[in-house]
Motif scaffolding. Structure first.
Motif, PDB file in Angstrom:
ATOM      1  N   GLN A  47       0.849  -1.188   0.000  1.00  0.00           N
ATOM      2  CA  GLN A  47       0.000   0.000   0.000  1.00  0.00           C
ATOM      3  C   GLN A  47       0.885   1.239   0.000  1.00  0.00           C
ATOM      4  OE1 GLN A  47      -3.120   0.068  -0.538  1.00  0.00           O
ATOM      5  NE2 GLN A  47      -3.572   2.220  -0.179  1.00  0.00           N
ATOM      6  N   GLY A  48       1.269   1.658  -1.181  1.00  0.00           N
ATOM      7  CA  GLY A  48       2.158   2.803  -1.328  1.00  0.00           C
ATOM      8  C   GLY A  48       2.541   2.957  -2.780  1.00  0.00           C
ATOM      9  N   PRO A  67       6.348   2.748   1.452  1.00  0.00           N
ATOM     10  CA  PRO A  67       6.346   2.850   2.913  1.00  0.00           C
ATOM     11  C   PRO A  67       7.624   2.269   3.498  1.00  0.00           C
ATOM     12  CG  PRO A  67       5.019   0.984   2.225  1.00  0.00           C
ATOM     13  CD  PRO A  67       5.454   1.677   0.960  1.00  0.00           C
ATOM     14  N   ASP A  97       3.363   6.424   3.145  1.00  0.00           N
ATOM     15  CA  ASP A  97       3.326   5.353   2.147  1.00  0.00           C
ATOM     16  C   ASP A  97       4.059   5.719   0.861  1.00  0.00           C
ATOM     17  OD1 ASP A  97       1.262   7.239   1.710  1.00  0.00           O
ATOM     18  OD2 ASP A  97       0.095   5.818   0.540  1.00  0.00           O
ATOM     19  N   HIS A  98       4.520   6.957   0.777  1.00  0.00           N
ATOM     20  CA  HIS A  98       5.312   7.408  -0.370  1.00  0.00           C
ATOM     21  C   HIS A  98       6.762   7.714   0.006  1.00  0.00           C
ATOM     22  CE1 HIS A  98       1.950   8.166  -3.352  1.00  0.00           C
ATOM     23  NE2 HIS A  98       1.282   7.956  -2.210  1.00  0.00           N
ATOM     24  N   ASN A 244      -6.005  -4.121   1.393  1.00  0.00           N
ATOM     25  CA  ASN A 244      -5.680  -2.964   2.225  1.00  0.00           C
ATOM     26  C   ASN A 244      -6.911  -2.449   2.970  1.00  0.00           C
ATOM     27  OD1 ASN A 244      -6.844  -0.418   0.621  1.00  0.00           O
ATOM     28  ND2 ASN A 244      -6.005  -1.868  -0.879  1.00  0.00           N
TER      29      ASN A 244
END
Length: 344
Positions: A47-48, A67, A97-98, A244
């Protein structure tokens, strides 16, 4: 472009077409101004987001680092490609997450320039990133829509957003990047949401692109109809984690994408997704395809000497100098030459 180069290009494209059964066919090869290919790696970071770009002029860009939980994956992914230097490190916006994996990136690779929007965050991970940047004596360039990293006749790398400094939502400060390479183009949309998308439309900048890295992991407040109409992508890539907690990608976004007939590719289902362009066509490969179509013979290159060995060779390089290839053509395309004893 010389005949050998054209031959290698066709072989590389043919290999990818065979393994993925996906190609956009055209009849011509780009001019000899750019002998290399444009390679886009949408790295599966859960999730990113993390997008690695190998530009046809030899430069390397990394847009976000996923992440913190994916930091080792991203570092290893880049190392396996034999990359030691990143010319452009683009931090789209300060969400974990970035940017969670970026301190490790800054520590492990030589970074030439860092780009951020005019937006900060009072978070531990953002402070860690700033500290890592400071330790390497790097400056941060604040960018806005219309700024260019590369502005050449057949290769352009520039920013479509942010267009303002007064957004309410952090996501709308996201840097949105666009690359035009001959007749091919792509947009990496960060987490830009509707307000930013409408500003991009109003800016008058060219939003048409073959590839769209969908904004905000397919969230319902991004990738709106008006924006999609302008971009009209052939391929839409969604970087998203499996099962997610946010329900990404949202049903509404998928419906909007399906309505325009774009091909949807998701990292939660396909793993890493790699696109290659010669300026006239795109071919792509996924992690799933690589596993299903893995060839029996593997080759190991020496990153220092640029010599390619078979896996049975008695003169293999030490572990840290190794880079792996699935074919001789792939290795030769990156400048490696066969070892005279183990590869005839």
């Amino acid at each position: 472009m010389n005949k050998n180069r054209i031959g290698i290009l066709f072989l590389v494209l043919a290999f990818l077409i065979i393994t993925t059964s996906c190609n956009v066919v055209t009849d011509t090869i780009p001019s000899e101004d750019y002998e290399n290919l444009l390679k886009i790696h949408f790295i599966d970071v859960g999730q990113g987001d993390s997008t690695l770009i190998q530009l046809p002029n030899g430069e390397v860009s990394l847009i976000d680092g996923g992440p913190g939980s994916a930091q080792d994956k991203v570092v290893k992914y880049i190392e396996v490609l034999g990359i030691e230097e990143i010319d452009h490190l683009i931090v789209t916006h300060p969400h974990e997450d970035h940017i969670g994996g970026l301190p490790q990136i800054v520590e492990n690779f030589k970074i030439k320039k860092v780009y951020m929007p005019n937006k900060t965050a009072n978070t531990v991970v953002f402070e860690e990133l700033l500290l890592a940047i400071k330790k390497q004596n790097l400056n941060i360039d604040i960018v806005k829509a219309g700024d260019y990293l590369i502005d050449e006749e057949q290769l352009k790398f520039y920013f479509l957003a942010p267009n303002r400094d007064d957004y309410d939502a952090t996501n709308d400060f996201s840097i949105v990047s666009k690359i035009d390479f001959f007749d091919n183009s792509l947009i990496v949309a960060g987490d830009a949401e509707k307000n930013s998308e409408m500003d991009m439309i109003d800016s008058g900048l060219d939003l048409k692109a073959d590839l769209l890295r969908v904004g905000h992991h397919g969230g319902r407040t991004s990738t709106n109809d008006d924006f999609l109409e302008k971009v009209n992508p052939k391929y839409s890539i969604i970087s998203v984690g499996r099962e997610n907690a946010y329900g990404h990608p949202h049903r509404e976004t998928l419906e909007r994408l399906n309505k325009i007939g774009t091909k949807i590719l998701r990292t939660d289902r396909l793993g890493d997704i790699v696109f290659i362009s010669d300026g006239q066509r795109w071919v792509y490969e996924t992690e799933i395809a690589r596993k299903e179509n893995a060839v029996a013979i593997m080759y190991i290159g020496n990153k220092n000497t640029k010599v390619l060995h078979s896996i049975e060779c008695n003169s293999l390089p030490i572990e840290e100098n190794r880079i792996f290839f699935t074919s001789i053509v792939e290795a030769e395309n990156m400048g490696y030459r066969p070892h005279k004893n183990c590869i005839k």
